[in-house]
Design an enzyme around this catalytic site. Structure first.
Site, PDB file in Angstrom:
ATOM      1  N   ASN A  12       0.867  -1.181   0.000  1.00  0.00           N
ATOM      2  CA  ASN A  12       0.000   0.000   0.000  1.00  0.00           C
ATOM      3  C   ASN A  12       0.900   1.226   0.000  1.00  0.00           C
ATOM      4  O   ASN A  12       1.522   1.543   1.012  1.00  0.00           O
ATOM      5  CB  ASN A  12      -0.897  -0.032   1.245  1.00  0.00           C
ATOM      6  N   TRP A  13       0.935   1.886  -1.138  1.00  0.00           N
ATOM      7  CA  TRP A  13       1.863   3.014  -1.266  1.00  0.00           C
ATOM      8  C   TRP A  13       1.350   4.302  -0.619  1.00  0.00           C
ATOM      9  O   TRP A  13       2.092   5.286  -0.545  1.00  0.00           O
ATOM     10  CB  TRP A  13       2.173   3.269  -2.746  1.00  0.00           C
ATOM     11  N   LYS A  14       0.075   4.307  -0.238  1.00  0.00           N
ATOM     12  CA  LYS A  14      -0.505   5.514   0.370  1.00  0.00           C
ATOM     13  C   LYS A  14      -0.273   6.712  -0.572  1.00  0.00           C
ATOM     14  O   LYS A  14      -0.271   6.531  -1.787  1.00  0.00           O
ATOM     15  CB  LYS A  14       0.061   5.731   1.780  1.00  0.00           C
ATOM     16  N   HIS A  98      -9.273   1.316   5.071  1.00  0.00           N
ATOM     17  CA  HIS A  98      -7.994   1.461   5.765  1.00  0.00           C
ATOM     18  C   HIS A  98      -8.186   2.396   6.970  1.00  0.00           C
ATOM     19  O   HIS A  98      -8.984   3.332   6.910  1.00  0.00           O
ATOM     20  CB  HIS A  98      -6.944   2.026   4.806  1.00  0.00           C
ATOM     21  N   GLU A 100      -6.544   4.788   8.020  1.00  0.00           N
ATOM     22  CA  GLU A 100      -6.358   6.210   7.691  1.00  0.00           C
ATOM     23  C   GLU A 100      -7.620   6.783   7.058  1.00  0.00           C
ATOM     24  O   GLU A 100      -7.975   7.939   7.286  1.00  0.00           O
ATOM     25  CB  GLU A 100      -5.126   6.366   6.786  1.00  0.00           C
ATOM     26  N   GLU A 170      -5.181  -4.953  10.457  1.00  0.00           N
ATOM     27  CA  GLU A 170      -4.150  -3.932  10.679  1.00  0.00           C
ATOM     28  C   GLU A 170      -4.400  -3.247  12.017  1.00  0.00           C
ATOM     29  O   GLU A 170      -5.182  -2.289  12.089  1.00  0.00           O
ATOM     30  CB  GLU A 170      -4.197  -2.881   9.561  1.00  0.00           C
ATOM     31  N   GLY A 176       2.750   2.246  10.764  1.00  0.00           N
ATOM     32  CA  GLY A 176       3.700   3.354  10.652  1.00  0.00           C
ATOM     33  C   GLY A 176       4.453   3.649  11.935  1.00  0.00           C
ATOM     34  O   GLY A 176       5.097   4.692  12.052  1.00  0.00           O
ATOM     35  N   SER A 216       3.696  -2.237  10.164  1.00  0.00           N
ATOM     36  CA  SER A 216       5.150  -2.328  10.351  1.00  0.00           C
ATOM     37  C   SER A 216       5.731  -3.669   9.893  1.00  0.00           C
ATOM     38  O   SER A 216       6.625  -4.217  10.548  1.00  0.00           O
ATOM     39  CB  SER A 216       5.535  -2.017  11.807  1.00  0.00           C
ATOM     40  N   GLY A 237       3.053  -1.156   4.183  1.00  0.00           N
ATOM     41  CA  GLY A 237       3.079   0.265   3.870  1.00  0.00           C
ATOM     42  C   GLY A 237       4.477   0.717   3.508  1.00  0.00           C
ATOM     43  O   GLY A 237       4.989   0.407   2.424  1.00  0.00           O
ATOM     44  N   GLY A 238       5.139   1.406   4.429  1.00  0.00           N
ATOM     45  CA  GLY A 238       6.435   2.027   4.162  1.00  0.00           C
ATOM     46  C   GLY A 238       7.459   1.141   3.480  1.00  0.00           C
ATOM     47  O   GLY A 238       8.131   1.573   2.536  1.00  0.00           O
TER      48      GLY A 238
HETATM   49  P1  13P Z   1       3.350   0.390   7.578  1.00  0.00           P
HETATM   50  O1  13P Z   1       3.811  -0.898   6.964  1.00  0.00           O
HETATM   51  O2  13P Z   1       4.080   1.585   7.079  1.00  0.00           O
HETATM   52  O3  13P Z   1       3.283   0.294   9.071  1.00  0.00           O
HETATM   53  O4  13P Z   1       1.829   0.610   7.086  1.00  0.00           O
HETATM   54  C1  13P Z   1       0.927  -0.418   7.199  1.00  0.00           C
HETATM   55  C2  13P Z   1      -0.294  -0.087   6.421  1.00  0.00           C
HETATM   56  O5  13P Z   1      -1.029   0.819   6.773  1.00  0.00           O
HETATM   57  C3  13P Z   1      -0.572  -0.865   5.207  1.00  0.00           C
HETATM   58  O6  13P Z   1      -1.844  -0.605   4.731  1.00  0.00           O
END
Ligand code: 13P
Length: 260
Positions: A12-14, A98, A100, A170, A176, A216, A237-238
Site C-alpha cells: 500500500n503506497w498511500k 484502511h 487512515e 491492521e 507506521g 510495520s 506500507g512504508g
Molecule cells: P506500515 O507498513 O508503514 O506500518 O503501514 C501499514 C499499512 O497501513 C498498510 O496498509
C-alpha cells in the site's frame, strides 16, 4: 477465482509516488519477481498512477490495486472515483476501509460495506481492512471491535464472495510506528477472525478467505508473521516503497508460508 489460500502480499503506497516513479518501480519490480511463484503480489499506487502502473505491469505476475473507491458507478460526486473507473484503468483489487480512511476521512463500517459491495459489482477484489486502536486493545476490546467491523463491513456478502475477499487485519497501533504485532498477537486475532467467518459464512468460504496482516511489516519480520497458520499474507506500507525491501518481504514471507 482462487481455489486455495496462496500467500498474498500487497504494497500500500498511500500518498507516495508520481506516475514516473510508479512506472520506474513497476518495471524494475516485475523483472525481479517474474520467476517467483506461489504468492499473489499486488501494489497499490495512488489513483493518478493506476493506469500507468497497470500498463507497466501488463502480462506480469504483479497485480494492481486502488486504495479506495466510491460506491456509485458515476454521478455528481466531486473528487470520487468509481469501481468501474478503477477496473477500466487496469486495476483488479481495491483496498477498502484502511484505518487512515476511517480516522481522517470519515469511513465507517457502513460505508465500508457499501464500498465492498461496489467492488464486487465492478469485478474488483476487495482488500477490506479492520483493526483495533491501542486504547481498544488495552481495554481488552479487540475481539469486539473486530466482530463489529467484520459483521457490519461484510454484511450481505454471499459465501462465494467471502471466499474471494481479502481481509487485512491492521492493528492501528502497529501502522507506521515500527511496532509490529508479534506473530502470536497476529495469529490470535487472525484465528478469531477466521472463527467468525466460519460462523457467519460457513467453513468452505472461511477456509478460502485470505486474512492478511498489516502494520510495520519489514524484511526482517515477514517470515515470522507469515509462518503463522492463519496469517495468509501481508499488507505492507512504508517498506513496500522500496523495490528491494518489498521483494525481500515477498520472498521471505512466501518461503515461511510454504513451511507452515
Ligand atoms: P506500515 O507498513 O508503514 O506500518 O503501514 C501499514 C499499512 O497501513 C498498510 O496498509
Amino acid at each position: 477465482m482462487r481455489d486455495a489460500r496462496t500467500p498474498f502480499v500487497a504494497g500500500n503506497w498511500k500518498m507516495y509516488k508520481t506516475v514516473a516513479e510508479t512506472v520506474k518501480y513497476v518495471k524494475e519490480f516485475r523483472a525481479l519477481v517474474k520467476d517467483i511463484d506461489g504468492v499473489e503480489i499486488v501494489v497499490a499506487p495512488p489513483f493518478t498512477a493506476l493506469h500507468a502502473a497497470a500498463e507497466a505491469a501488463r502480462n506480469s505476475n504483479v497485480g494492481i490495486a486502488a486504495q479506495d473507491l466510491y460506491w456509485d458507478r458515476e454521478g455528481p460526486f466531486t473528487g470520487e472515483v468509481s469501481g468501474a473507473m478503477i477496473r477500466e484503468a487496469g486495476a483488479e483489487y481495491v483496498i477498502i476501509g484502511h484505518s487512515e480512511r476511517r480516522t481522517l476521512f470519515g469511513d465507517t463500517d457502513a460505508t465500508v460495506n457499501r464500498r465492498v459491495a461496489a467492488a464486487f459489482a465492478a469485478g474488483l477484489c476487495p482488500i477490506a481492512c479492520v483493526g483495533e486502536t491501542l486504547d481498544q486493545r488495552e481495554r481488552q476490546e479487540t475481539f469486539d471491535v473486530l466482530d463489529r467491523q467484520i459483521r457490519q463491513g461484510l454484511d450481505g456478502l454471499t459465501s462465494d464472495q467471502l471466499a474471494q475477499l481479502v481481509v487485512a487485519y491492521e492493528p492501528v497501533w502497529a501502522i507506521g510506528t515500527g511496532r509490529n504485532a508479534t506473530p502470536e498477537q497476529a495469529e490470535e486475532a487472525h484465528g478469531h477472525i477466521r472463527k467468525r467467518l466460519r460462523q457467519w459464512f460457513g467453513p468452505d468460504a472461511a477456509a478460502l478467505c485470505h486474512v492478511i496482516y498489516g502494520g510495520s511489516v519489514k524484511p526482517d519480520n515477514s517470515a515470522s508473521l507469515l509462518s503463522q497458520p492463519n496469517v495468509d499474507g501481508a499488507l505492507v506500507g512504508g517498506a513496500s516503497l522500496d523495490v528491494r525491501s518489498f521483494l525481500e518481504i515477498v520472498t521471505k514471507g512466501r518461503d515461511a508460508a510454504r513451511r507452515r
